[in-house]
Design a protein around this motif. Structure first.
Motif, short mmCIF file in Angstrom:
data_model
loop_
_atom_site.label_atom_id
_atom_site.label_comp_id
_atom_site.label_asym_id
_atom_site.label_seq_id
_atom_site.Cartn_x
_atom_site.Cartn_y
_atom_site.Cartn_z
N LEU A 202 37.49 34.24 40.08
CA LEU A 202 36.46 34.84 40.93
C LEU A 202 36.31 34.03 42.20
CD1 LEU A 202 34.21 36.92 41.38
CD2 LEU A 202 32.67 35.40 40.13
N ARG A 203 36.29 32.70 42.08
CA ARG A 203 36.15 31.83 43.25
C ARG A 203 37.34 31.99 44.19
NH1 ARG A 203 32.45 30.78 45.98
NH2 ARG A 203 33.82 31.17 47.72
N ARG A 204 38.53 32.09 43.63
CA ARG A 204 39.74 32.24 44.44
C ARG A 204 39.71 33.55 45.22
NH1 ARG A 204 44.92 32.58 40.95
NH2 ARG A 204 44.28 30.48 40.34
N VAL A 205 39.28 34.62 44.56
CA VAL A 205 39.23 35.93 45.20
C VAL A 205 38.17 35.95 46.30
CG1 VAL A 205 38.67 38.36 44.85
CG2 VAL A 205 40.19 37.19 43.25
N LEU A 219 42.99 45.79 48.54
CA LEU A 219 42.80 45.54 47.12
C LEU A 219 44.02 44.85 46.52
CD1 LEU A 219 41.11 45.92 44.54
CD2 LEU A 219 42.19 48.16 44.26
N GLY A 220 45.21 45.23 46.94
CA GLY A 220 46.43 44.66 46.40
C GLY A 220 46.53 43.16 46.60
N ASP A 221 46.15 42.69 47.80
CA ASP A 221 46.20 41.26 48.08
C ASP A 221 45.24 40.49 47.19
OD1 ASP A 221 48.07 41.71 50.01
OD2 ASP A 221 46.69 41.54 51.71
N LEU A 222 44.05 41.05 46.95
CA LEU A 222 43.07 40.38 46.11
C LEU A 222 43.52 40.35 44.66
CD1 LEU A 222 39.79 41.87 47.63
CD2 LEU A 222 40.82 39.63 48.09
N ASP A 224 46.57 40.33 43.68
CA ASP A 224 47.64 39.32 43.63
C ASP A 224 47.05 37.91 43.55
OD1 ASP A 224 49.58 41.26 43.73
OD2 ASP A 224 49.94 41.05 45.89
N ALA A 225 45.97 37.67 44.30
CA ALA A 225 45.33 36.35 44.27
C ALA A 225 44.79 36.03 42.88
CB ALA A 225 44.21 36.29 45.30
N ALA A 226 44.35 37.08 42.17
CA ALA A 226 43.83 36.89 40.81
C ALA A 226 44.92 36.93 39.76
CB ALA A 226 42.78 37.96 40.51
N GLY A 227 46.15 37.31 40.18
CA GLY A 227 47.26 37.40 39.23
C GLY A 227 47.11 38.55 38.26
N HIS A 232 43.25 46.39 36.49
CA HIS A 232 42.63 45.38 35.64
C HIS A 232 41.70 44.49 36.45
CE1 HIS A 232 42.16 43.09 32.04
NE2 HIS A 232 42.74 42.00 32.51
N PHE A 233 42.15 44.11 37.65
CA PHE A 233 41.33 43.27 38.51
C PHE A 233 40.04 43.97 38.91
CE2 PHE A 233 40.24 42.56 43.05
CZ PHE A 233 39.63 41.32 42.90
N SER A 234 40.14 45.23 39.35
CA SER A 234 38.95 45.98 39.78
C SER A 234 37.93 46.08 38.66
CB SER A 234 39.34 47.38 40.26
OG SER A 234 40.14 47.30 41.42
N ARG A 235 38.42 46.35 37.45
CA ARG A 235 37.51 46.52 36.31
C ARG A 235 36.78 45.21 35.98
NH1 ARG A 235 38.33 46.27 30.77
NH2 ARG A 235 40.56 45.89 31.09
N LEU A 236 37.51 44.10 35.92
CA LEU A 236 36.88 42.83 35.58
C LEU A 236 36.02 42.29 36.71
CD1 LEU A 236 39.56 40.86 33.54
CD2 LEU A 236 37.82 42.47 32.78
N PHE A 237 36.43 42.55 37.97
CA PHE A 237 35.62 42.10 39.10
C PHE A 237 34.26 42.80 39.09
CE2 PHE A 237 34.04 41.96 43.40
CZ PHE A 237 34.40 40.71 43.84
#
Length: 300
Positions: A202-205, A219-222, A224-227, A232-237
């Motif tokens: 979360l801090r990295r993003v 969204l894609g770059d973010l 990628d930053a979260a790996g 999956h990233f959108s849901r957990l964010f």
């Protein structure tokens, strides 16, 4: 130029107004993330994100009345002073507000412990883990042993010189063992199996968002930053912050705009350009939608 104390900007620390004084962000480790902040004297309402790790907040300076609640619940108040701490394991975002009651600045330390580290500590303490690994919720507690360990974090982060990742990890291990021995709660939700966004991701993003406020949202770059995959990233964010990544990005833009309008003499047009709005009218509309008033009225 107005003083920083008068600004109503939430700062670039995502959720809570104040200034970051020190952090272990550069000492990259999945085992621990430590940050030190000075907070505003009055905070009417702030949503604290839910992340996978338990969050410890330790008061380094000042006294305050702090109130907390989850959605739809009544406020719970705590009177805290230097040396008190909070231990939060909420699986959903929750709301806080506070008022500083002392002349000293209100300075706090945030500590996130990695779940693998906590799990190892519990396994060592209990020899075997047969059920959920959970911690008790603490509001305004006091623990001299923990305070001694937190103080070592403070010294390491605020003393000139290179911060030692090995030392930070060693302190984190001591804290994890202490929590495993004294703060387990068999009745709480399982924090090890919780499907939430790790604090360091979360801090990295958020750091990536802050550095690109003047650019087009991607969204894609973010992700990628979260790996993670975008889905999956959108849901957990959203689970962690209560907002989609795009809405959160807009909120950060408006946070920066508030700072520029209150803390600098920059024109409204230039403030909009600074955060990526090429049209003054588009910036004004977005600002009013987010803040409730036009930029000109906000500055007045």
């Amino acid at each position: 130029m107005q003083t920083a104390e008068r600004t109503s900007a939430t700062g670039l620390e995502a959720h809570i107004r104040g200034q970051r004084l020190a952090a272990s962000d550069e000492v990259f480790s999945n085992d621990v993330l430590v940050q030190i902040f000075t907070r505003e004297r009055i905070e009417q309402s702030v949503i604290v994100p839910a992340v996978a790790e338990p969050l410890i907040v330790w008061v380094l300076s000042g006294s305050a009345t702090i109130e907390e609640r989850e959605a739809g619940e009544a406020w719970r108040a705590s009177e805290v002073t230097k040396g008190d701490f909070f231990l939060t394991t909420s699986a959903v975002p929750y709301e806080m507000r506070w008022q500083v009651t002392s002349a000293e600045p209100f300075v706090v330390m945030h500590i996130y412990l990695g779940l693998p580290l906590l799990e190892r500590a519990v396994q060592e303490t209990r020899k075997e883990v047969t059920g959920s690994i959970c911690l008790r919720e603490i509001s305004g507690g006091r623990d001299e042993a923990l305070s001694g360990l937190f103080e070592q974090f403070r010294v390491e982060l605020t003393t000139q010189g290179e911060t030692s990742p090995l030392l930070m990890q060693g302190i984190a291990q001591c804290i994890a063992v202490h929590l495993a021995r004294h703060y387990l709660d068999a009745q709480a939700d399982n924090i090890v199996q919780r499907n939430a966004l790790p604090a360091f991701k979360l801090r990295r993003v958020v750091n990536a968002m802050e550095k690109s406020l003047g650019e087009t949202f991607c969204l894609g770059d973010l992700a990628d930053a979260a790996g993670m995959s975008e889905y999956h990233f959108s849901r957990l964010f959203k689970r962690a912050t209560g907002l989609s990544p795009s809405r959160y990005f807009i909120r950060l833009r408006m946070t920066k705009a508030r700072q520029l309008l209150i803390e600098t003499d920059m024109s409204i047009i230039d403030a909009g350009l600074e955060i990526g709005y090429s049209s003054a009218s588009h910036f004004s509309q977005a600002f009013k939608r987010e803040v409730g008033v036009l930029p000109s009225h906000y500055r007045k």
